[in-house]
Motif scaffolding. Structure first.
Motif, PDB file in Angstrom:
ATOM      1  N   THR A 196      56.495  58.449  27.133  1.00 21.08           N
ATOM      2  CA  THR A 196      56.029  59.725  27.687  1.00 21.08           C
ATOM      3  C   THR A 196      57.247  60.589  27.968  1.00 21.08           C
ATOM      4  O   THR A 196      58.089  60.206  28.788  1.00 21.08           O
ATOM      5  N   PRO A 197      57.393  61.717  27.297  1.00 21.06           N
ATOM      6  CA  PRO A 197      58.584  62.555  27.488  1.00 21.06           C
ATOM      7  C   PRO A 197      58.839  62.868  28.962  1.00 21.06           C
ATOM      8  O   PRO A 197      57.943  63.287  29.689  1.00 21.06           O
ATOM      9  N   GLY A 198      60.069  62.637  29.391  1.00 23.30           N
ATOM     10  CA  GLY A 198      60.459  62.954  30.755  1.00 23.30           C
ATOM     11  C   GLY A 198      60.053  61.934  31.792  1.00 23.30           C
ATOM     12  O   GLY A 198      60.384  62.081  32.969  1.00 23.30           O
ATOM     13  N   LYS A 199      59.340  60.864  31.380  1.00 21.78           N
ATOM     14  CA  LYS A 199      58.888  59.834  32.321  1.00 21.78           C
ATOM     15  C   LYS A 199      59.395  58.476  31.833  1.00 21.78           C
ATOM     16  O   LYS A 199      58.685  57.755  31.130  1.00 21.78           O
ATOM     17  N   PRO A 200      60.616  58.112  32.193  1.00 18.67           N
ATOM     18  CA  PRO A 200      61.192  56.870  31.669  1.00 18.67           C
ATOM     19  C   PRO A 200      60.337  55.645  31.982  1.00 18.67           C
ATOM     20  O   PRO A 200      59.824  55.489  33.092  1.00 18.67           O
ATOM     21  N   ALA A 201      60.201  54.778  30.987  1.00 13.13           N
ATOM     22  CA  ALA A 201      59.466  53.527  31.149  1.00 13.13           C
ATOM     23  C   ALA A 201      60.414  52.384  31.478  1.00 13.13           C
ATOM     24  O   ALA A 201      59.967  51.297  31.858  1.00 13.13           O
ATOM     25  N   SER A 202      61.714  52.628  31.347  1.00 11.91           N
ATOM     26  CA  SER A 202      62.727  51.648  31.725  1.00 11.91           C
ATOM     27  C   SER A 202      63.915  52.417  32.264  1.00 11.91           C
ATOM     28  O   SER A 202      64.318  53.432  31.688  1.00 11.91           O
ATOM     29  N   ALA A 203      64.471  51.958  33.382  1.00 12.28           N
ATOM     30  CA  ALA A 203      65.563  52.699  33.998  1.00 12.28           C
ATOM     31  C   ALA A 203      66.488  51.769  34.770  1.00 12.28           C
ATOM     32  O   ALA A 203      66.069  50.725  35.277  1.00 12.28           O
ATOM     33  N   LEU A 204      67.749  52.179  34.820  1.00  7.99           N
ATOM     34  CA  LEU A 204      68.763  51.474  35.599  1.00  7.99           C
ATOM     35  C   LEU A 204      69.273  52.423  36.669  1.00  7.99           C
ATOM     36  O   LEU A 204      69.637  53.567  36.374  1.00  7.99           O
ATOM     37  N   LEU A 205      69.318  51.943  37.901  1.00 10.05           N
ATOM     38  CA  LEU A 205      69.734  52.763  39.038  1.00 10.05           C
ATOM     39  C   LEU A 205      70.949  52.119  39.691  1.00 10.05           C
ATOM     40  O   LEU A 205      70.956  50.910  39.940  1.00 10.05           O
ATOM     41  N   THR A 206      71.978  52.914  39.945  1.00 11.19           N
ATOM     42  CA  THR A 206      73.196  52.438  40.597  1.00 11.19           C
ATOM     43  C   THR A 206      73.403  53.196  41.899  1.00 11.19           C
ATOM     44  O   THR A 206      73.370  54.433  41.921  1.00 11.19           O
ATOM     45  N   LEU A 207      73.609  52.435  42.979  1.00 17.46           N
ATOM     46  CA  LEU A 207      73.849  53.012  44.300  1.00 17.46           C
ATOM     47  C   LEU A 207      75.181  52.499  44.830  1.00 17.46           C
ATOM     48  O   LEU A 207      75.522  51.329  44.641  1.00 17.46           O
ATOM     49  N   THR A 208      75.936  53.368  45.496  1.00 18.19           N
ATOM     50  CA  THR A 208      77.124  52.929  46.219  1.00 18.19           C
ATOM     51  C   THR A 208      76.962  53.305  47.682  1.00 18.19           C
ATOM     52  O   THR A 208      76.417  54.368  48.008  1.00 18.19           O
TER      53      THR A 208
END
Length: 334
Positions: A196-208
């Protein structure tokens, strides 16, 4: 744990889908459920019949004199508007995650709850899980925290209204913020949005975070296997909360994982891991009971509106980062 309250607040449920059924069951068994509604009236009638309560329309949820609190388990884009209407009607509110799809809406709900002196609680379920509760109690055994990573993977259920971070990562952000006890300094995300354009089905998030703590979250609807795991790494040990394991194995704490040789860290192959004995109870039952108790006692929930706002702030910043970096079909970045 006490399962019965005197003068139990009366609850109406909006949303009788897959998760709404579980909420209905728990509030009914606690003696609190008084009505249910859904855009699909057939679903509402089935649950109402099962629990011997009323199937009502949405307007009645907000105006019915026998409703003290509203539990919202509808589509994510409706959460904020339904919660706002409930608070303005003088009802206490429990919202399934995500509480809202923007920081502005989340702030509005928090301000309304404070102004109307009503309990506002967000359904960050894993905060009420016996494994995470035990992990928090034994956190000092790990020493200063250095890194946390979480994986929440499955095949589907695909959503069009929100991306995978809003759907799955809300839980892990809530847990990580609770462990870090501070807001992140930086938030970055990258994702794949070919379904779905603009709605990632897989994502990686990095927080510091301050004190050199880092965290990663991998959330995906594209995995052929399920994984629900939180790994917390400290200077003295590592804790693993694996929600796919049996209760007796859900929380493992490993000690003496590292050793030092000439100021260089080495992996200790002889490290020791031990399972933490956990009480057996349903996290959702504990969460529902907590909501009712907060209403009765006028106390702030563990996962209050303000806690939900902090999670929403991370998600909105991640969404902004995603829009700049997610991978488009063909392999090129935006």
């Amino acid at each position: 744990m006490i399962d019965v309250l005197k003068n139990t607040p009366r609850v109406a449920l909006i949303g009788c889908g897959a998760w709404g059924k579980n909420l209905a069951r728990n509030f009914a068994e606690l003696g609190a459920l008084t009505g249910v509604c859904d855009t699909d009236t057939r679903k509402a009638k089935v649950i109402a019949l099962e629990h011997k309560i009323e199937a009502i329309d949405e307007d009645q949820v907000f105006t019915h004199p026998n409703v003290d609190a509203v539990v919202i388990s509808s589509l994510a884009p409706l959460h904020a508007s339904q919660a706002e209407r409930a608070l303005k009607a003088g009802k206490h509110v429990y919202i399934e995650k995500p509480m809202a799809l923007s920081v502005k809406d989340a702030q509005n709900l928090c301000a309304l709850a404070k102004d109307r002196k009503r309990v506002l609680m967000v359904g960050h379920l894993l905060q009420y899980h016996p494994a995470f509760m035990a992990l928090k109690e034994r956190l000092s055994e790990l020493g200063p925290l250095k890194h946390i990573y979480a994986t929440r993977l499955a095949l589907g259920r695909f959503r069009r209204q929100e991306g995978v971070l809003w759907d799955l990562a809300s839980h892990d952000i809530s847990l990580i913020l609770a462990l870090a006890q501070s807001k992140p300094k930086t938030i970055e995300a990258v994702g794949q949005a070919f379904l779905t354009p603009g709605k990632p089905a897989s994502a990686l998030l990095t927080l510091t975070f301050p004190n050199n703590l880092t965290a990663h979250i991998h959330a995906s609807w594209l995995s052929p296997f399920k994984e629900q795991k939180l790994v917390v790494i400290g200077e003295k040990g590592i804790a693993v909360f694996d929600d796919r394991k049996p209760l007796a194995e859900k929380l493992l704490i490993s000690k003496d994982c590292f050793e030092w040789e000439e100021d260089q860290p080495q992996a200790n192959d002889g490290f020791k891991s031990s399972a933490v004995l956990l009480p057996e109870f349903e996290p959702l039952r504990h969460e529902c009971l907590h909501f009712l108790t907060c209403i009765q006692e006028g106390t702030e929930p563990l996962t209050s509106g303000e806690e939900g706002l902090r999670v929403t702030e991370v998600l909105e910043a991640a969404e902004k980062s995603l829009q700049e970096k997610f991978v488009k079909p063909g392999g090129c970045s935006k």
